[in-house]
Design an enzyme around this catalytic site. Sequence first.
Site, PDB file in Angstrom:
ATOM      1  N   LYS A 122      -7.041   2.684  -2.392  1.00  0.00           N
ATOM      2  CA  LYS A 122      -7.649   3.587  -1.430  1.00  0.00           C
ATOM      3  C   LYS A 122      -8.403   4.680  -2.174  1.00  0.00           C
ATOM      4  O   LYS A 122      -8.085   4.994  -3.317  1.00  0.00           O
ATOM      5  CB  LYS A 122      -6.547   4.195  -0.554  1.00  0.00           C
ATOM      6  CG  LYS A 122      -7.053   4.897   0.675  1.00  0.00           C
ATOM      7  CD  LYS A 122      -5.942   5.078   1.697  1.00  0.00           C
ATOM      8  CE  LYS A 122      -6.496   5.765   2.930  1.00  0.00           C
ATOM      9  NZ  LYS A 122      -5.565   5.784   4.036  1.00  0.00           N
TER      10      LYS A 122
ATOM     11  N   GLU B 143      -3.031  -2.854  -2.454  1.00  0.00           N
ATOM     12  CA  GLU B 143      -4.154  -2.279  -1.709  1.00  0.00           C
ATOM     13  C   GLU B 143      -4.500  -0.878  -2.203  1.00  0.00           C
ATOM     14  O   GLU B 143      -3.681   0.034  -2.160  1.00  0.00           O
ATOM     15  CB  GLU B 143      -3.795  -2.227  -0.216  1.00  0.00           C
ATOM     16  CG  GLU B 143      -4.904  -1.644   0.661  1.00  0.00           C
ATOM     17  CD  GLU B 143      -4.512  -1.614   2.141  1.00  0.00           C
ATOM     18  OE1 GLU B 143      -3.350  -1.968   2.471  1.00  0.00           O
ATOM     19  OE2 GLU B 143      -5.350  -1.217   2.957  1.00  0.00           O
TER      20      GLU B 143
ATOM     21  N   ASP C 237     -11.571   6.867   6.893  1.00  0.00           N
ATOM     22  CA  ASP C 237     -10.728   5.683   7.071  1.00  0.00           C
ATOM     23  C   ASP C 237     -10.058   5.760   8.439  1.00  0.00           C
ATOM     24  O   ASP C 237      -8.843   5.891   8.558  1.00  0.00           O
ATOM     25  CB  ASP C 237      -9.688   5.642   5.943  1.00  0.00           C
ATOM     26  CG  ASP C 237      -8.772   4.439   6.045  1.00  0.00           C
ATOM     27  OD1 ASP C 237      -9.246   3.382   6.486  1.00  0.00           O
ATOM     28  OD2 ASP C 237      -7.594   4.562   5.679  1.00  0.00           O
TER      29      ASP C 237
ATOM     30  N   TRP D  76       0.870  -1.176   0.000  1.00  0.00           N
ATOM     31  CA  TRP D  76       0.000   0.000   0.000  1.00  0.00           C
ATOM     32  C   TRP D  76       0.913   1.233   0.000  1.00  0.00           C
ATOM     33  O   TRP D  76       1.879   1.291   0.752  1.00  0.00           O
ATOM     34  CB  TRP D  76      -0.910   0.046   1.233  1.00  0.00           C
ATOM     35  CG  TRP D  76      -1.602   1.378   1.325  1.00  0.00           C
ATOM     36  CD1 TRP D  76      -2.633   1.818   0.552  1.00  0.00           C
ATOM     37  CD2 TRP D  76      -1.251   2.471   2.192  1.00  0.00           C
ATOM     38  NE1 TRP D  76      -2.944   3.117   0.880  1.00  0.00           N
ATOM     39  CE2 TRP D  76      -2.119   3.532   1.888  1.00  0.00           C
ATOM     40  CE3 TRP D  76      -0.288   2.648   3.190  1.00  0.00           C
ATOM     41  CZ2 TRP D  76      -2.057   4.769   2.549  1.00  0.00           C
ATOM     42  CZ3 TRP D  76      -0.218   3.861   3.848  1.00  0.00           C
ATOM     43  CH2 TRP D  76      -1.105   4.913   3.531  1.00  0.00           C
TER      44      TRP D  76
ATOM     45  N   HIS E  78      -8.423  -6.423   4.322  1.00  0.00           N
ATOM     46  CA  HIS E  78      -8.058  -5.638   5.495  1.00  0.00           C
ATOM     47  C   HIS E  78      -9.366  -5.296   6.189  1.00  0.00           C
ATOM     48  O   HIS E  78     -10.059  -4.360   5.797  1.00  0.00           O
ATOM     49  CB  HIS E  78      -7.304  -4.364   5.113  1.00  0.00           C
ATOM     50  CG  HIS E  78      -5.829  -4.557   5.078  1.00  0.00           C
ATOM     51  ND1 HIS E  78      -4.928  -3.523   4.939  1.00  0.00           N
ATOM     52  CD2 HIS E  78      -5.081  -5.683   5.215  1.00  0.00           C
ATOM     53  CE1 HIS E  78      -3.703  -4.005   4.964  1.00  0.00           C
ATOM     54  NE2 HIS E  78      -3.761  -5.306   5.125  1.00  0.00           N
TER      55      HIS E  78
ATOM     56  N   ASP F  49      -9.877   3.617  10.932  1.00  0.00           N
ATOM     57  CA  ASP F  49      -9.254   2.414  11.479  1.00  0.00           C
ATOM     58  C   ASP F  49      -9.630   2.149  12.930  1.00  0.00           C
ATOM     59  O   ASP F  49      -8.774   1.869  13.762  1.00  0.00           O
ATOM     60  CB  ASP F  49      -7.734   2.473  11.288  1.00  0.00           C
ATOM     61  CG  ASP F  49      -7.352   2.444   9.823  1.00  0.00           C
ATOM     62  OD1 ASP F  49      -7.429   1.376   9.217  1.00  0.00           O
ATOM     63  OD2 ASP F  49      -6.995   3.518   9.266  1.00  0.00           O
TER      64      ASP F  49
ATOM     65  N   ASP G 104      -9.563  -3.110   1.583  1.00  0.00           N
ATOM     66  CA  ASP G 104      -9.628  -2.578   2.952  1.00  0.00           C
ATOM     67  C   ASP G 104     -11.024  -1.987   3.146  1.00  0.00           C
ATOM     68  O   ASP G 104     -11.467  -1.150   2.342  1.00  0.00           O
ATOM     69  CB  ASP G 104      -8.545  -1.518   3.152  1.00  0.00           C
ATOM     70  CG  ASP G 104      -8.494  -0.992   4.576  1.00  0.00           C
ATOM     71  OD1 ASP G 104      -9.542  -0.564   5.086  1.00  0.00           O
ATOM     72  OD2 ASP G 104      -7.399  -0.983   5.182  1.00  0.00           O
TER      73      ASP G 104
ATOM     74  N   ASP H 294      -6.969  -4.637  10.131  1.00  0.00           N
ATOM     75  CA  ASP H 294      -6.236  -3.378   9.993  1.00  0.00           C
ATOM     76  C   ASP H 294      -6.945  -2.299  10.811  1.00  0.00           C
ATOM     77  O   ASP H 294      -7.871  -1.660  10.329  1.00  0.00           O
ATOM     78  CB  ASP H 294      -6.150  -2.972   8.514  1.00  0.00           C
ATOM     79  CG  ASP H 294      -5.261  -1.751   8.310  1.00  0.00           C
ATOM     80  OD1 ASP H 294      -4.611  -1.318   9.284  1.00  0.00           O
ATOM     81  OD2 ASP H 294      -5.223  -1.227   7.174  1.00  0.00           O
TER      82      ASP H 294
ATOM     83  N   HIS I  81     -11.579   1.831   2.767  1.00  0.00           N
ATOM     84  CA  HIS I  81     -10.987   2.533   1.633  1.00  0.00           C
ATOM     85  C   HIS I  81     -11.945   2.829   0.495  1.00  0.00           C
ATOM     86  O   HIS I  81     -11.531   2.991  -0.647  1.00  0.00           O
ATOM     87  CB  HIS I  81      -9.781   1.748   1.112  1.00  0.00           C
ATOM     88  CG  HIS I  81      -8.619   1.806   2.034  1.00  0.00           C
ATOM     89  ND1 HIS I  81      -7.356   1.400   1.683  1.00  0.00           N
ATOM     90  CD2 HIS I  81      -8.517   2.249   3.299  1.00  0.00           C
ATOM     91  CE1 HIS I  81      -6.528   1.569   2.691  1.00  0.00           C
ATOM     92  NE2 HIS I  81      -7.222   2.070   3.696  1.00  0.00           N
TER      93      HIS I  81
HETATM   94  C1  RNT Z   1      -3.673   2.621   4.962  1.00  0.00           C
HETATM   95  C2  RNT Z   1      -3.800   1.184   4.664  1.00  0.00           C
HETATM   96  C3  RNT Z   1      -2.673   0.330   5.161  1.00  0.00           C
HETATM   97  C4  RNT Z   1      -2.229   0.682   6.551  1.00  0.00           C
HETATM   98  C5  RNT Z   1      -1.281  -0.294   7.185  1.00  0.00           C
HETATM   99  C6  RNT Z   1      -0.576   0.281   8.357  1.00  0.00           C
HETATM  100  O1  RNT Z   1      -4.798   3.331   4.676  1.00  0.00           O
HETATM  101  O2  RNT Z   1      -5.000   0.704   5.163  1.00  0.00           O
HETATM  102  O3  RNT Z   1      -3.035  -1.001   5.053  1.00  0.00           O
HETATM  103  O4  RNT Z   1      -3.316   0.827   7.408  1.00  0.00           O
HETATM  104  O5  RNT Z   1      -0.429  -0.791   6.251  1.00  0.00           O
HETATM  105 ZN    ZN Z   2      -5.301  -1.424   5.025  1.00  0.00          ZN
END
Ligand code: RNT
Ligand code: ZN
Length: 414
Positions: A223, A221, A289, A180, A281, A291, A254, A321, A257
């Site tokens: 986004k 990955e 995003d 990513w 993820h 997390d 993810d 994640d 994302h």
């Molecule tokens: C970032 C991505 C990525 C990170 C990690 C730390 O938006 O989701 O995967 O969260 O690699």
């Molecule tokens: Zn991620």
Amino acid sequence: MTRYEEARERYAVLGSNTEQAMEELAKIRISVNCWQGDDVKGFLFRDRDLSGGIQATGNYPGAARTPQELRQDMEKAFSLIPGKHKVNLHSTYADTDEKIDLDAIEPRHYESWVQWAKEQDLGLDFNPTCFSHEKAESGYTLSSADESIRSFWVEHCRRSRRVGEYFGKELGQKCVTNIWVPDGSKDVPVDRYSPRLRLKQSLDEIFAERLDPAANLDAVESKLFGIGSESYVVGSHEFYMGYAMKNGVAVCLDAGHFHPTEVISNKISSLLLFSNEMLLHVSRPVRWDSDHVVILDDELQEIAFEVVRNGLLPRIHIGLDFFDASINRVAAWVIGTRNMQKALLRALLEPTAQMKQLELDGDYTARLAYLEELKAMPWQAVWEEFCRRQNVPGGLGWLDEVRAYEKSILESRA
Ligand code: RNT
Ligand code: ZN
């Protein structure tokens, strides 16, 4: 009759086998993200701030400061999570006294992780870290127009794949190496094409080296946007979907994302018609995003349903994640991972074959009735039994253990 026995009979009436569900669940290795343990800091560059448009907010005491502390914390978490799992590392979590930059990482810098994974019966996954670094400050890494920067990150990713292959070989479990990059821009760019062309070229260079596919799986990955890349992200979903399908690498989806009303659960069944494997993820976006720690919400359940109902478990790598620095970090792992498992268990307890038949028969009344009745079925009793058999506390029993660990270990980290 125990609560579990009662549940077993009630599920049997619907056509589900609780014993089989637990057996299946025990086989699923979740890839637990190490970076929840130290707010995505890593150990190579302790003084650098997290960058790349991602943020770990909060200052709950007790973050791990060394590989030893991180492993100790993860061991605690794994002692409270049923089953055997994988640990997902970023390259910056290298365990070495050498002062190396990211274009010099080698498998030996991760030896202690492999040693530990062997002792603990864990798998390992890997990620190049294309952020929190002065060479990422411009906002562009693999898509940079500055050749010295672009080639630095290409070299880092090439080496990361070799670390991944090393993990896979040493542990006899395929390692997923996921790329990513944060590349993008705050304001509307004039040229969207050239950075994507460079990213494509960089990926071609990175993947040019053939590695053992049994040991390493490459994933990319995408986004939608990040903080500081609100107007343009080079590695968009279309970009990586196209790249992955054409070049035989895996897509990483993810959950945070995409647009706020767009879900990854509904993408799995399309993507896996055109590629063999994929990485998830599993995260929880709250407005952005963000997390947040994964909770047992509708989308988590829908993800689990998609994977289980379609028999895709052998082809989907489930990674977590999230990074919440505002709560106890060991608890964050325990809650998030157990939730993922609970969602999978509920999916495994579904009489899917019967329900697919109802759907084929056009009996949407019964389909709806089943779907709703299943929500009130005693899956908790099966979960408790699963925990008991796996020798971890059921219910909230784990919380006292985390509190005791906080008192005895985490609080002493000034
Ligand atoms: C970032 C991505 C990525 C990170 C990690 C730390 O938006 O989701 O995967 O969260 O690699
Ligand atoms: Zn991620």
